[in-house]
Design a protein around this motif. Structure first.
Motif, mmCIF file in Angstrom:
data_model
loop_
_atom_site.group_PDB
_atom_site.id
_atom_site.type_symbol
_atom_site.label_atom_id
_atom_site.label_comp_id
_atom_site.label_asym_id
_atom_site.label_seq_id
_atom_site.Cartn_x
_atom_site.Cartn_y
_atom_site.Cartn_z
ATOM 1 N N ARG A 156 -13.067 10.224 0.122
ATOM 2 C CA ARG A 156 -13.097 9.548 -1.174
ATOM 3 C C ARG A 156 -11.919 8.570 -1.287
ATOM 4 O O ARG A 156 -12.081 7.450 -1.779
ATOM 5 N N ALA A 157 -10.727 9.024 -0.818
ATOM 6 C CA ALA A 157 -9.555 8.148 -0.868
ATOM 7 C C ALA A 157 -9.772 6.898 -0.004
ATOM 8 O O ALA A 157 -9.301 5.802 -0.349
ATOM 9 N N TYR A 158 -10.467 7.051 1.094
ATOM 10 C CA TYR A 158 -10.763 5.910 1.974
ATOM 11 C C TYR A 158 -11.611 4.877 1.236
ATOM 12 O O TYR A 158 -11.374 3.672 1.337
ATOM 13 N N GLN A 159 -12.582 5.342 0.441
ATOM 14 C CA GLN A 159 -13.432 4.424 -0.299
ATOM 15 C C GLN A 159 -12.642 3.697 -1.385
ATOM 16 O O GLN A 159 -12.873 2.512 -1.646
ATOM 17 N N ALA A 200 -16.365 0.672 12.356
ATOM 18 C CA ALA A 200 -14.982 1.059 12.093
ATOM 19 C C ALA A 200 -14.891 2.062 10.945
ATOM 20 O O ALA A 200 -14.110 3.025 11.013
ATOM 21 N N ASP A 201 -15.674 1.853 9.883
ATOM 22 C CA ASP A 201 -15.668 2.796 8.765
ATOM 23 C C ASP A 201 -16.147 4.173 9.213
ATOM 24 O O ASP A 201 -15.555 5.205 8.865
ATOM 25 N N ASN A 202 -17.208 4.193 9.988
ATOM 26 C CA ASN A 202 -17.793 5.468 10.433
ATOM 27 C C ASN A 202 -16.827 6.251 11.324
ATOM 28 O O ASN A 202 -16.665 7.468 11.167
ATOM 29 N N GLU A 203 -16.159 5.546 12.262
ATOM 30 C CA GLU A 203 -15.237 6.227 13.164
ATOM 31 C C GLU A 203 -13.945 6.632 12.455
ATOM 32 O O GLU A 203 -13.367 7.686 12.743
ATOM 33 N N ALA A 204 -13.466 5.783 11.535
ATOM 34 C CA ALA A 204 -12.209 6.076 10.841
ATOM 35 C C ALA A 204 -12.332 7.305 9.937
ATOM 36 O O ALA A 204 -11.422 8.136 9.862
ATOM 37 N N THR A 205 -13.460 7.443 9.239
ATOM 38 C CA THR A 205 -13.634 8.585 8.334
ATOM 39 C C THR A 205 -13.736 9.918 9.085
ATOM 40 O O THR A 205 -13.545 10.972 8.485
ATOM 41 N N TYR A 228 0.828 -1.201 0.000
ATOM 42 C CA TYR A 228 0.000 0.000 0.000
ATOM 43 C C TYR A 228 0.867 1.258 0.000
ATOM 44 O O TYR A 228 2.027 1.249 0.432
ATOM 45 N N THR A 229 0.266 2.321 -0.474
ATOM 46 C CA THR A 229 0.923 3.619 -0.389
ATOM 47 C C THR A 229 0.790 4.157 1.034
ATOM 48 O O THR A 229 0.071 3.596 1.870
ATOM 49 N N ALA A 230 1.464 5.267 1.298
ATOM 50 C CA ALA A 230 1.444 5.844 2.645
ATOM 51 C C ALA A 230 0.033 6.265 3.044
ATOM 52 O O ALA A 230 -0.415 6.035 4.180
ATOM 53 N N SER A 231 -0.712 6.892 2.114
ATOM 54 C CA SER A 231 -2.079 7.339 2.443
ATOM 55 C C SER A 231 -3.024 6.152 2.634
ATOM 56 O O SER A 231 -3.886 6.164 3.512
ATOM 57 N N GLU A 232 -2.836 5.105 1.800
ATOM 58 C CA GLU A 232 -3.674 3.917 1.956
ATOM 59 C C GLU A 232 -3.407 3.228 3.285
ATOM 60 O O GLU A 232 -4.347 2.787 3.976
ATOM 61 N N LEU A 233 -2.135 3.163 3.660
ATOM 62 C CA LEU A 233 -1.784 2.525 4.931
ATOM 63 C C LEU A 233 -2.349 3.306 6.111
ATOM 64 O O LEU A 233 -2.801 2.719 7.108
ATOM 65 N N GLU A 234 -2.361 4.619 6.004
ATOM 66 C CA GLU A 234 -2.926 5.452 7.074
ATOM 67 C C GLU A 234 -4.425 5.162 7.228
ATOM 68 O O GLU A 234 -4.941 5.052 8.354
ATOM 69 N N ASN A 235 -5.145 5.038 6.089
ATOM 70 C CA ASN A 235 -6.577 4.720 6.144
ATOM 71 C C ASN A 235 -6.821 3.364 6.795
ATOM 72 O O ASN A 235 -7.724 3.187 7.624
ATOM 73 N N ILE A 236 -5.990 2.381 6.436
ATOM 74 C CA ILE A 236 -6.151 1.027 6.982
ATOM 75 C C ILE A 236 -5.912 1.013 8.489
ATOM 76 O O ILE A 236 -6.670 0.411 9.259
ATOM 77 N N LEU A 237 -4.832 1.697 8.915
ATOM 78 C CA LEU A 237 -4.496 1.684 10.348
ATOM 79 C C LEU A 237 -5.560 2.391 11.176
ATOM 80 O O LEU A 237 -5.879 1.949 12.292
ATOM 81 N N VAL A 271 -22.054 2.260 0.695
ATOM 82 C CA VAL A 271 -23.387 2.870 0.780
ATOM 83 C C VAL A 271 -23.613 3.462 2.159
ATOM 84 O O VAL A 271 -24.119 4.583 2.308
ATOM 85 N N MET A 272 -23.247 2.726 3.197
ATOM 86 C CA MET A 272 -23.432 3.212 4.553
ATOM 87 C C MET A 272 -22.560 4.437 4.843
ATOM 88 O O MET A 272 -22.938 5.308 5.622
ATOM 89 N N LEU A 273 -21.358 4.489 4.227
ATOM 90 C CA LEU A 273 -20.476 5.641 4.429
ATOM 91 C C LEU A 273 -21.104 6.924 3.894
ATOM 92 O O LEU A 273 -20.891 8.012 4.445
ATOM 93 N N ASN A 274 -21.859 6.802 2.812
ATOM 94 C CA ASN A 274 -22.441 7.981 2.172
ATOM 95 C C ASN A 274 -23.903 8.209 2.551
ATOM 96 O O ASN A 274 -24.541 9.141 2.026
ATOM 97 N N LYS A 275 -24.418 7.381 3.450
ATOM 98 C CA LYS A 275 -25.824 7.510 3.835
ATOM 99 C C LYS A 275 -25.990 8.574 4.905
ATOM 100 O O LYS A 275 -25.142 8.741 5.776
#
Length: 627
Positions: A220-223, A208-213, A153-162, A252-256
């Motif tokens: 958008r990068a997270y998605q 986890a998605d809701n709290e991480a965002t 993963y790239t640095a930004s992708e790894l940050e989203n995952i962590l 869908v839940m992220l954008n709801k």
């Protein structure tokens, strides 16, 4: 076995109830945290509610013409066993095999997880443990351990995952995963439990998605990161892994839009369904026969007046037996012991033994057992013309035993008896005139065909307990005074100032008990601990590291942490002389403790000898009391 099957069926029904409630009303709402606790509460309720049984007693009229079973012909015959006879055994065997296979799979998943984590370098940051692996495995978290392959993963992708996995770790989502997995093992035959487990895991990902965002600037990068992770099909079981097959639902839940708060009323809809479950399946109705006048007359003798009846039949529960025992003890000072209880598959009593005691005397014994349910009988409390309360066993046909126990101030008629009221010999007339409410204690001593009744009134007891008692210049107890023959008293002096009562008898010999009871052994004296424990120096409190990566995280917070650590290390440096002094004090303390430890070892050996002596003392004491 039948009880286990019924429990599993009821629990499975509740699991289905909670899942359908979630699926139909809550799965599209954004109350992710509330949904988590709803799903967990559903599992706990499904496991515990079938174990709670409420008892309802229905009183019915007694049968007037009981069936005479002795006149009914009985024919013995045998039947060949069919497939239906073996069906419960086959069902239990299939259920057990399913559990064993799933437990084996559960153990293998733990082994696979341990294989991934074993021997890996762990980087500790705040409350998290980070492990960077080289295997092509989807990122996952297990309690506070987060595992990932940074090369993919790239640095930004790894940050989203962590950030995503940190939410799993902080909220202990691994517990939910393990609980749902264990329920799948126990209720593997129920298709709803597998859907239930899927709903729990999916809702955890929503959380986890809701709290991480909330912590990531580029939603958008997270998605896009979610979409990229879907290419990794290798996931470790029993963990919270970043990859989930339902990526579309997560996006869908992220954008709801957030659900309205008033929609939370949906959670309450499950309560009436649970109430209906309790009323339909968890209330056990027990039929109890009323005591008719005819039955009452048959249960007691013609010259006795009924006081109370405690009926016991095939449907009497253990809780009801306990209540009857407590009531007899409280109302009549009778100790009722129920033992040898056996029940058949219908939970009906087929065997029971009843012992009724008062003091050291065994008043009544009754035992019934067999292969069929017991016939109804009663513990009968009655009063004769002399006012004496008696206890006996009885049934609808006959009284089993007429032996009675004295539980009232009026003494029973015996061959020879002596009555003492406040240590003074009294007559039967004095006993009859005595108000029962004035009696404090009453002891009945039997010796062959003689009986001795000693009664102490409340006023006499109050006067005695307020003073120290001496007989022939030796201090005695209340029991010794109660047993003193008042005809032997020569002089009695009462000193109100000193609150003493001194009694001198004719023979100048203090009253002794009928039996020479053994003397209890003397316990050993423990060693005295008078060594002062050294006090350690007061250590400064270590600063707490900020959350996040020290390189990519909050640099200002990490800088402040470094300054605090330098100050902490300086304070610890100043404490080194005090620590050296404390170590010397501890060495001296250890030397002083050596003789005390030896004394304690000797004391423990003496205590073992004392315990053996006490066992012998209690055995001898019990032997003397039974004489």
């Amino acid at each position: 076995m039948e009880a286990l099957f019924i429990y599993l069926i009821k629990s499975s029904g509740l699991v289905a109830l909670f899942y359908l409630a979630y699926f139909l009303m809550l799965r599209k709402e954004t109350f992710f945290n509330s949904n988590r606790w709803f799903l967990l509460a559903g599992l706990i309720t499904s496991a515990t509610l079938p174990l709670i049984i409420f008892t309802k007693i229905v009183w019915i009229e007694p049968t007037t013409d009981p069936i005479n079973w002795s006149k009914i012909p009985i024919t013995n015959h045998s039947e060949e066993k069919t497939f239906e006879d073996y069906l419960p055994l086959l069902t239990a065997l299939s259920y057990g095999i399913g559990i064993l296979l799933l437990l084996a799979k559960f153990a293998f998943d733990f082994y696979s997880l341990n294989t991934v984590l074993k021997g890996k370098f762990i980087q500790q940051q705040a409350d998290f443990k980070f492990i960077d692996i080289k295997e092509n495995v989807a990122p996952f978290s297990y309690f506070n351990t987060i595992v990932y392959n940074s090369a993919l993963y790239t640095a930004s992708e790894l940050e989203n995952i962590l950030e995503h996995e940190k939410v799993h770790s902080e909220q202990n989502h691994t517990v939910d995963v393990l609980i749902s997995r264990l329920f799948c093992i126990v209720f593997w035959f129920n298709p709803f439990i597998w859907c239930y487990k899927k709903a729990i895991l999916q809702n955890l990902e929503f959380i986890a998605d809701n709290e991480a965002t909330k912590k990531i600037s580029d939603k958008r990068a997270y998605q896009f990161t979610l979409l990229k992770i879907t290419t990794h099909e290798n996931c470790v079981a029993i963990t919270n892994h970043f990859y989930q097959s339902l990526i579309k639902k997560r996006i869908v839940m992220l954008n709801k839009n957030q659900s309205k708060k008033w929609n939370s009323w949906k959670y309450a809809l499950v309560l009436p369904l649970l109430a209906a479950f309790v009323f339909l399946f968890q209330i056990k109705t027990i039929a109890q026969e009323k005591v008719s006048d005819k039955t009452t007359k048959e249960l007691i003798k013609s010259d006795e007046k009924l006081v109370d009846i405690y009926k016991i039949n095939r449907n009497t529960t253990d809780g009801e037996l306990k209540d009857k025992s407590s009531t007899l003890k409280e109302n009549y000072a009778i100790i009722a012991i129920f033992s040898g209880i056996k029940r058949n598959s219908k939970n009906e009593l087929i065997a029971i033994k009843v012992d009724l005691k008062k003091g050291k005397e065994i008043a009544q014994k009754m035992e019934t057992k067999g292969t069929e349910a017991i016939n109804e009988f009663g513990i009968i409390i009655s009063k004769n013309d002399n006012g004496m309360l008696t206890v006996s066993f009885g049934s609808d046909e006959t009284i089993i035993n007429q032996k009675s126990i004295l539980i009232a101030p009026n003494a029973p008629s015996v061959t020879e008896k002596e009555i003492f009221i406040n240590s003074k010999k009294a007559s039967q007339d004095d006993l009859d005139k005595l108000d029962p409410n004035e009696i404090a204690t009453m002891n009945v001593n039997k010796n062959d065909d003689k009986q001795e009744i000693r009664i102490i009134t409340n006023n006499h007891r109050k006067m005695i307990t307020e003073n120290d008692i001496y007989i022939n210049n030796e201090k005695v107890s209340q029991n010794e005074l109660d047993r003193l023959d008042q005809s032997t008293i020569e002089r009695m002096d009462v000193n109100k100032d000193d609150k003493t009562i001194r009694i001198i008898t004719n023979n100048r010999v203090q009253y002794s008990q009928e039996r020479n009871l053994p003397v209890p052994p003397t316990p050993p004296t423990p060693p005295v601990f008078n060594i002062k424990t050294p006090t350690p120096p007061a250590f400064p409190k270590a600063p707490k590291a900020p959350k996040g990566d020290p390189i990519k995280g909050d640099k200002k917070a990490w800088k402040e942490f470094e300054n605090k650590m330098e100050d902490y290390e300086a304070k610890m440096k100043k404490l080194e002389p005090q620590m050296e002094d404390f170590d010397k004090q501890m060495e001296e303390f250890d030397k002083k403790m050596e003789p005390f430890n030896k004394e304690m070892e000797a004391f423990e050996k003496k205590m073992k000898v004392y315990e053996q002596q006490m066992e012998e003392y209690h055995s001898n004491l019990e032997r003397e009391r039974k004489k």
